[in-house]
Design an enzyme around this catalytic site. Structure first.
Site, PDB file in Angstrom:
ATOM      1  N   ASP A   1      -6.189   0.599   0.386  1.00  0.00           N
ATOM      2  CA  ASP A   1      -6.263   0.928   1.811  1.00  0.00           C
ATOM      3  C   ASP A   1      -7.647   0.558   2.339  1.00  0.00           C
ATOM      4  O   ASP A   1      -8.452  -0.064   1.643  1.00  0.00           O
ATOM      5  CB  ASP A   1      -5.944   2.406   2.050  1.00  0.00           C
ATOM      6  CG  ASP A   1      -6.918   3.352   1.349  1.00  0.00           C
ATOM      7  OD1 ASP A   1      -7.964   2.885   0.836  1.00  0.00           O
ATOM      8  OD2 ASP A   1      -6.652   4.567   1.311  1.00  0.00           O
TER       9      ASP A   1
ATOM     10  N   LYS B   1       0.827  -1.205   0.000  1.00  0.00           N
ATOM     11  CA  LYS B   1       0.000   0.000   0.000  1.00  0.00           C
ATOM     12  C   LYS B   1       0.861   1.255   0.000  1.00  0.00           C
ATOM     13  O   LYS B   1       0.611   2.197  -0.770  1.00  0.00           O
ATOM     14  CB  LYS B   1      -0.927  -0.001   1.213  1.00  0.00           C
ATOM     15  CG  LYS B   1      -1.749   1.288   1.385  1.00  0.00           C
ATOM     16  CD  LYS B   1      -2.733   1.174   2.527  1.00  0.00           C
ATOM     17  CE  LYS B   1      -2.055   1.170   3.885  1.00  0.00           C
ATOM     18  NZ  LYS B   1      -1.492   2.508   4.244  1.00  0.00           N
TER      19      LYS B   1
END
EC number: 3.2.2.-
Length: 204
Positions: free
Chosen positions: A145, A127
């Site tokens: 996310d 991420k």
């Protein structure tokens, strides 16, 4: 919902304006790229707002502060895991001076390869590496996310939002790329639309 949001001309203008700001970072200097890297280290296991506030408070300590100095500022900010993140920031300085050169050389050819390079940095996961690439002007990777996962859960399919392996990340990313392709936009740009749907803001 996504189709309606993407077709909103006023919102589209704001999203494209934000994307242009990211593109400007691509031609910025090494210090800007390094600040973006530290921001992404700080966003791990934290909110973007908390991470951004912490970065602002640290200011130039990210370049020369000791672990103790950085940790003290993070603690004052009420930031989570101050000692660990301070160690990550200090250790990441080994990339300072060649971060932009190395990442740009890779990303201009293959953004996936550039992400793999970033994964070698302590404190940077899938991420965070994707977030960094998007923030320096590369839009062909997705930032999976909690907001994106909630979007999946609400509109596409049930997902495990507690943990995300690398293979799961790539699976969801490929789905998002397919969705983005249908809207004729890059997946890194679509992320901004989804973030708006889930938060009402265009930040990150």
């Amino acid at each position: 919902m996504l189709r309606k949001v993407v077709k909103d001309a006023r919102l589209r203008a704001k999203v494209l304006e934000r994307a242009e700001e990211f593109k400007l970072n691509n031609s910025a200097g090494e210090s800007t790229w390094y600040r973006e890297l530290v921001l992404c280290i700080l966003t791990s296991n934290s909110t973007f707002i908390s991470a951004f506030s912490a970065l602002q408070s640290l200011n130039n300590l990210i370049f020369a502060g000791t672990v103790d100095e950085i940790s003290a500022v993070l603690k004052k900010e009420g930031y989570r895991f101050p000692n660990l993140k301070a160690k990550y920031i200090v250790k990441s300085r080994s990339y300072l001076g060649h971060l932009k050169r190395d990442v740009k050389e890779l990303a201009d050819k293959d953004q996936i390869e550039a992400r793999e390079y970033l994964l070698e940095i302590d404190g940077i996961g899938m991420k965070e590496a994707s977030h960094f690439l998007r923030n320096v002007g590369y839009f062909d990777v997705a930032i999976i996310d909690r907001h994106i996962l909630k979007f999946f859960f609400d509109y596409i399919a049930e997902v495990d939002r507690k943990s995300l392996s690398k293979n799961q990340y790539l699976y969801y990313e490929n789905i998002l790329k397919s969705v983005a392709y249908n809207f004729n936009i890059q997946v890194g740009i679509m992320d901004l639309y989804i973030w708006f749907i889930k938060t009402g803001k265009i930040a990150k």
